[in-house]
Write a protein that holds these residues in place. Structure first.
Motif: not given
Length: 244
Positions: A77-83, A85-92
């Motif tokens: 779950r932590e790995s999924t959330l980190a990924r 968050d990374q995708i969200s940051r890139a999209a933002n």
């Protein structure tokens, strides 16, 4: 008289021998009883404790397996959330870049609208095809970038079409000289820059001045189907407008 040798045999009274065997039998019997008692006590005390210990061990193993499963699930779950968050940051970041580009486009459009309103407003004077402004800015490699704005408001329904060229006049080797369109582009029969607009259009490009040439003014010519225009601009004014 000869001396008598001691005998290897000993005469023991029968009652004494019987008592000794009885004592040994009783001792063995008591020892066996002790072992039996010890086994009985151990089986009724240690065995239940052993069963309890085995049951506790099984429960501990089950709890450990469950804890490991929970840990794996949390790590996943932590790995999924980190990924995520990374995708969200890139999209933002992409959205922010896109918004910045849109803001720049909107600002440019607003500037164009403001210019258009000044150009064709009710109080503005109508003019035919002409050069509104000519700007030059020094670039790398000895080149000059130019921006030339063409306008016409006399016939608001017509489309102005044609080609634009310019010549830079100045001094070379102590004499007056002019650098024509072909020489500015370092090729023979260089085609003019086409224009086609209803109210205004900005033409961009770059040219190269020859070494040892000092520019003084630029002469812009427009050749269209129904118009021929020639306008001259002071070089200092044109380069000041271009940021120099």
């Amino acid at each position: 008289m000869s001396e008598r040798l001691p005998s290897r045999f000993r005469i023991v009274p029968r009652d004494a021998a019987v008592r000794r065997r009885s004592t040994s039998f009783l001792f063995v019997l008591a020892w066996a009883g002790t072992l039996a008692a010890a086994w009985f006590i151990a089986s009724h005390t240690a065995a239940p404790r052993l069963a309890q210990a085995d049951a506790a061990r099984k429960r501990a193993e089950q709890a450990l397996a469950a804890a490991r499963g929970t840990l794996d699930s949390l790590q996943q779950r932590e790995s999924t959330l980190a990924r995520s968050d990374q995708i969200s940051r890139a999209a933002n970041a992409e959205v922010q870049d896109a918004l910045a580009e849109r803001d720049e486009e909107i600002a440019a459009l607003r500037a164009d609208v403001a210019f258009y309103e000044r150009l064709v407003g009710s109080t503005s004077q109508r003019k035919g095809l002409g050069v509104h402004v000519a700007e030059f800015e020094s670039a790398s490699g000895g080149t000059w970038r130019y921006q030339i704005m063409l306008t016409q408001t006399l016939n608001r329904g017509a489309i102005s079409q044609g080609q634009m060229r310019f010549t830079v006049e100045g001094v070379r080797d102590g004499k007056l000289a002019a650098v024509a369109w072909d020489e500015l582009h370092q090729q023979r029969s260089a085609p003019g820059q086409a224009y086609s607009f209803r109210y205004f259009q900005q033409l961009d490009g770059s040219v190269m001045l020859p070494p040892g040439f000092t520019p003084q003014r630029v002469k812009v010519t427009l050749h269209g189907d129904d118009a021929a225009v020639e306008q001259a601009f002071d070089w200092k004014t044109a380069t000041a407008a271009g940021g120099k």
